[in-house]
Structure formats: structure tokens, C-alpha cells
Design a protein around this motif. Structure first.
Motif, PDB file in Angstrom:
ATOM      1  N   SER A 197       5.382  10.538  14.469  1.00  0.00           N
ATOM      2  CA  SER A 197       6.272   9.603  14.797  1.00  0.00           C
ATOM      3  C   SER A 197       7.158   9.139  13.529  1.00  0.00           C
ATOM      4  N   ALA A 198       6.336   8.737  12.560  1.00  0.00           N
ATOM      5  CA  ALA A 198       6.577   7.978  11.215  1.00  0.00           C
ATOM      6  C   ALA A 198       7.645   9.077  10.454  1.00  0.00           C
ATOM      7  N   LYS A 199       7.078  10.302  10.229  1.00  0.00           N
ATOM      8  CA  LYS A 199       7.572  11.388   9.355  1.00  0.00           C
ATOM      9  C   LYS A 199       9.204  11.648  10.411  1.00  0.00           C
ATOM     10  N   GLN A 200       8.994  11.742  11.923  1.00  0.00           N
ATOM     11  CA  GLN A 200      10.205  11.952  12.448  1.00  0.00           C
ATOM     12  C   GLN A 200      11.313  11.034  12.194  1.00  0.00           C
ATOM     13  N   LEU A 201      10.969   9.727  12.293  1.00  0.00           N
ATOM     14  CA  LEU A 201      11.980   8.736  12.238  1.00  0.00           C
ATOM     15  C   LEU A 201      12.441   8.529  10.691  1.00  0.00           C
ATOM     16  N   LEU A 250      13.288  -0.927  11.817  1.00  0.00           N
ATOM     17  CA  LEU A 250      12.272  -0.386  11.472  1.00  0.00           C
ATOM     18  C   LEU A 250      11.723  -0.631   9.992  1.00  0.00           C
ATOM     19  N   LEU A 251      10.372  -0.392   9.658  1.00  0.00           N
ATOM     20  CA  LEU A 251       9.997  -0.196   8.529  1.00  0.00           C
ATOM     21  C   LEU A 251       9.062   0.912   8.483  1.00  0.00           C
ATOM     22  N   VAL A 252       9.323   2.041   7.732  1.00  0.00           N
ATOM     23  CA  VAL A 252       8.506   3.201   7.823  1.00  0.00           C
ATOM     24  C   VAL A 252       7.927   3.263   6.141  1.00  0.00           C
ATOM     25  N   VAL A 253       6.880   3.357   6.325  1.00  0.00           N
ATOM     26  CA  VAL A 253       6.109   3.782   4.771  1.00  0.00           C
ATOM     27  C   VAL A 253       5.510   4.928   4.675  1.00  0.00           C
ATOM     28  N   ASP A 254       5.851   5.589   3.494  1.00  0.00           N
ATOM     29  CA  ASP A 254       5.474   7.055   3.222  1.00  0.00           C
ATOM     30  C   ASP A 254       5.320   7.917   4.193  1.00  0.00           C
ATOM     31  N   GLN A 255       6.102   7.726   5.340  1.00  0.00           N
ATOM     32  CA  GLN A 255       6.221   8.920   6.485  1.00  0.00           C
ATOM     33  C   GLN A 255       4.896   8.882   7.119  1.00  0.00           C
ATOM     34  N   ARG A 256       3.880   7.729   7.239  1.00  0.00           N
ATOM     35  CA  ARG A 256       2.564   7.526   7.887  1.00  0.00           C
ATOM     36  C   ARG A 256       2.649   6.499   8.687  1.00  0.00           C
ATOM     37  N   ASN A 313       0.784  -1.194  -0.112  1.00  0.00           N
ATOM     38  CA  ASN A 313       0.091   0.023   0.003  1.00  0.00           C
ATOM     39  C   ASN A 313       0.839   1.150   0.009  1.00  0.00           C
ATOM     40  N   ALA A 314       2.289   1.121  -0.192  1.00  0.00           N
ATOM     41  CA  ALA A 314       3.072   2.256  -0.158  1.00  0.00           C
ATOM     42  C   ALA A 314       2.830   3.081  -1.351  1.00  0.00           C
ATOM     43  N   GLU A 315       2.864   4.411  -1.299  1.00  0.00           N
ATOM     44  CA  GLU A 315       2.816   5.233  -2.603  1.00  0.00           C
ATOM     45  C   GLU A 315       4.017   5.754  -3.128  1.00  0.00           C
ATOM     46  N   ARG A 316       5.099   6.152  -2.217  1.00  0.00           N
ATOM     47  CA  ARG A 316       5.986   6.753  -2.735  1.00  0.00           C
ATOM     48  C   ARG A 316       7.464   6.365  -1.994  1.00  0.00           C
ATOM     49  N   GLU A 317       7.344   5.797  -0.799  1.00  0.00           N
ATOM     50  CA  GLU A 317       8.512   5.727   0.124  1.00  0.00           C
ATOM     51  C   GLU A 317       8.359   4.433   1.004  1.00  0.00           C
ATOM     52  N   VAL A 318       9.435   3.746   1.041  1.00  0.00           N
ATOM     53  CA  VAL A 318       9.611   2.928   1.950  1.00  0.00           C
ATOM     54  C   VAL A 318      11.028   2.818   2.517  1.00  0.00           C
ATOM     55  N   VAL A 319      11.202   2.874   3.929  1.00  0.00           N
ATOM     56  CA  VAL A 319      12.583   3.014   4.465  1.00  0.00           C
ATOM     57  C   VAL A 319      12.469   1.917   5.470  1.00  0.00           C
ATOM     58  N   ILE A 320      13.629   1.236   5.418  1.00  0.00           N
ATOM     59  CA  ILE A 320      14.018   0.073   6.196  1.00  0.00           C
ATOM     60  C   ILE A 320      15.382   0.424   6.783  1.00  0.00           C
ATOM     61  N   LEU A 321      15.239   0.188   8.181  1.00  0.00           N
ATOM     62  CA  LEU A 321      16.740   0.179   9.124  1.00  0.00           C
ATOM     63  C   LEU A 321      16.723  -0.818   9.777  1.00  0.00           C
ATOM     64  N   VAL A 322      17.957  -1.559   9.249  1.00  0.00           N
ATOM     65  CA  VAL A 322      18.535  -3.082   9.996  1.00  0.00           C
ATOM     66  C   VAL A 322      19.343  -2.981  10.869  1.00  0.00           C
ATOM     67  N   SER A 323      19.393  -3.265  12.140  1.00  0.00           N
ATOM     68  CA  SER A 323      20.591  -2.923  12.761  1.00  0.00           C
ATOM     69  C   SER A 323      21.592  -4.133  12.643  1.00  0.00           C
ATOM     70  N   ASN A 324      21.228  -5.363  12.226  1.00  0.00           N
ATOM     71  CA  ASN A 324      22.171  -6.278  12.184  1.00  0.00           C
ATOM     72  C   ASN A 324      21.903  -7.629  11.344  1.00  0.00           C
ATOM     73  N   PHE A 325      20.964  -7.632  10.402  1.00  0.00           N
ATOM     74  CA  PHE A 325      20.468  -8.512   9.628  1.00  0.00           C
ATOM     75  C   PHE A 325      20.208  -9.717  10.578  1.00  0.00           C
ATOM     76  N   VAL A 326      19.551  -9.777  11.524  1.00  0.00           N
ATOM     77  CA  VAL A 326      19.282 -11.014  12.439  1.00  0.00           C
ATOM     78  C   VAL A 326      18.542 -11.938  11.751  1.00  0.00           C
ATOM     79  N   GLN A 327      18.645 -13.350  11.799  1.00  0.00           N
ATOM     80  CA  GLN A 327      18.036 -14.280  11.281  1.00  0.00           C
ATOM     81  C   GLN A 327      16.738 -14.261  11.272  1.00  0.00           C
TER      82      GLN A 327
END
Length: 169
Positions: free
Chosen positions: A143-147, A114-120, A33-47
Motif C-alpha cells: 500500500s505504501a509503495k503504491q501510494l 497522507l504521510l508515507v515514509v520510505d515506501q513502507r 525513523n525514515a531512512e531516505r524518503e518522506v512524502v506528504i500529501l496535504v489536500s488543503n492545509f486544514v487547521q
């Protein structure tokens, strides 16, 4: 709409805690359902983290659906990249012109996943002794926009990952 009606509106910030297998379908739904932006932050690619093939497929469809689609993947540690390549890395190698993965600077490093979608919409993943839990927050605009803004700032300062260049040769 009265104040009471607005409080019951589905457009307001809604939060739910998820565990185990309930996390991936929510993440996939968010990406689909994302329109324009998907942001993923992964600290250590944990299994187990972001490893579901359906998740990779959803990300692939998202990033190819529009020239305006933006997928940012940041990692704070690359220890597991060399040892056991992650599905996000395979996806990045297949779509290297559309997906980049960068490493945050040590000062910016975070233990958040984190997984942040469309700053929402926001999905905060947390590893615990007995598995993974996540907090899914819909319509979490502040919160989503700030992150998302913080991660984009980290993205601009982040470094390419030399190991990824070696893996793609």
C-alpha cells in the motif's frame, strides 16, 4: 521460523486507528525513523494538520541529515497558503534548497491526506466532524509503495506554486 511465528512477527503489516493528540507523536516517530524518503500529501492545509512545531523540527532534521534524504510535499489546494501561512511553508522557506512544495494538477487532485515514509509506513489522515483521525499502518509495503509511487508521479507532473515565490520575496 514457522508459519505461526511469522504471523506474529512485528515485521508484518500492523494497523491502528489514532485520534487527536495521538496522531502527531506517531508522525514524528515515523519521520525520525525514515531512512531516505518522506512524502506528504496535504489536500488543503486544514487547521491543525501537520502544524506541530515538533513535526517541523523532525522534518528539518530528516532533510538535513543526509544528502540522499528526499522530502516531497504536495498540496491539492492553495487556498490557505495566502490566508494563513502554514508551518510547512515556513520550513520550506528556511530550507528552500532542500524542500519543495508543489501543487498537483486538477486531474491528479486527491482528498487524501497522507504521510508515507520510505515506501513502507503509512499514515492516512482523515478529517471528521469531531476532529481528525488517522490510520497508521506499519510495514504496509504494498500500500505504501503504491501510494508513494502515485504521489511521486503526481510530483513529477505538479506545478510550482506562484504564491510561494511571492511569499519568499
Amino acid at each position: 521460523m514457522s508459519h505461526d511465528d511469522h504471523q506474529n512477527s512485528p515485521q508484518l503489516n500492523q494497523s491502528q486507528w489514532l485520534t487527536g493528540t495521538a496522531i502527531t507523536p506517531i508522525a514524528i516517530d515515523m519521520i525520525q525513523n525514515a531512512e531516505r524518503e518522506v512524502v506528504i500529501l496535504v489536500s488543503n492545509f486544514v487547521q491543525g494538520q501537520f502544524e506541530d512545531p515538533q513535526l517541523s523540527t523532525a522534518l528539518s532534521v530528516f532533510v538535513r541529515a543526509s544528502r540522499y534524504a528526499q522530502l516531497c510535499v504536495l498540496v491539492s489546494s492553495t487556498q490557505r497558503i495566502i490566508a494563513a501561512p502554514h508551518p510547512l511553508l515556513h520550513l520550506q522557506q528556511r530550507l528552500s534548497s532542500l524542500i519543495q512544495i508543489r501543487q498537483v494538477l486538477p486531474d491528479d487532485a486527491s482528498d487524501l491526506d497522507l504521510l508515507v515514509v520510505d515506501q513502507r509506513h503509512l499514515l492516512k489522515l482523515q478529517l471528521e466532524r469531531h476532529g481528525q483521525t488517522a490510520q497508521h499502518i506499519q510495514h504496509a509495503v504494498p500500500s505504501a509503495k503504491q501510494l508513494s509511487d502515485r504521489i511521486i508521479y503526481w510530483w513529477q507532473r505538479a506545478q510550482p506554486i506562484p504564491e510561494l515565490r511571492r511569499l519568499s520575496l
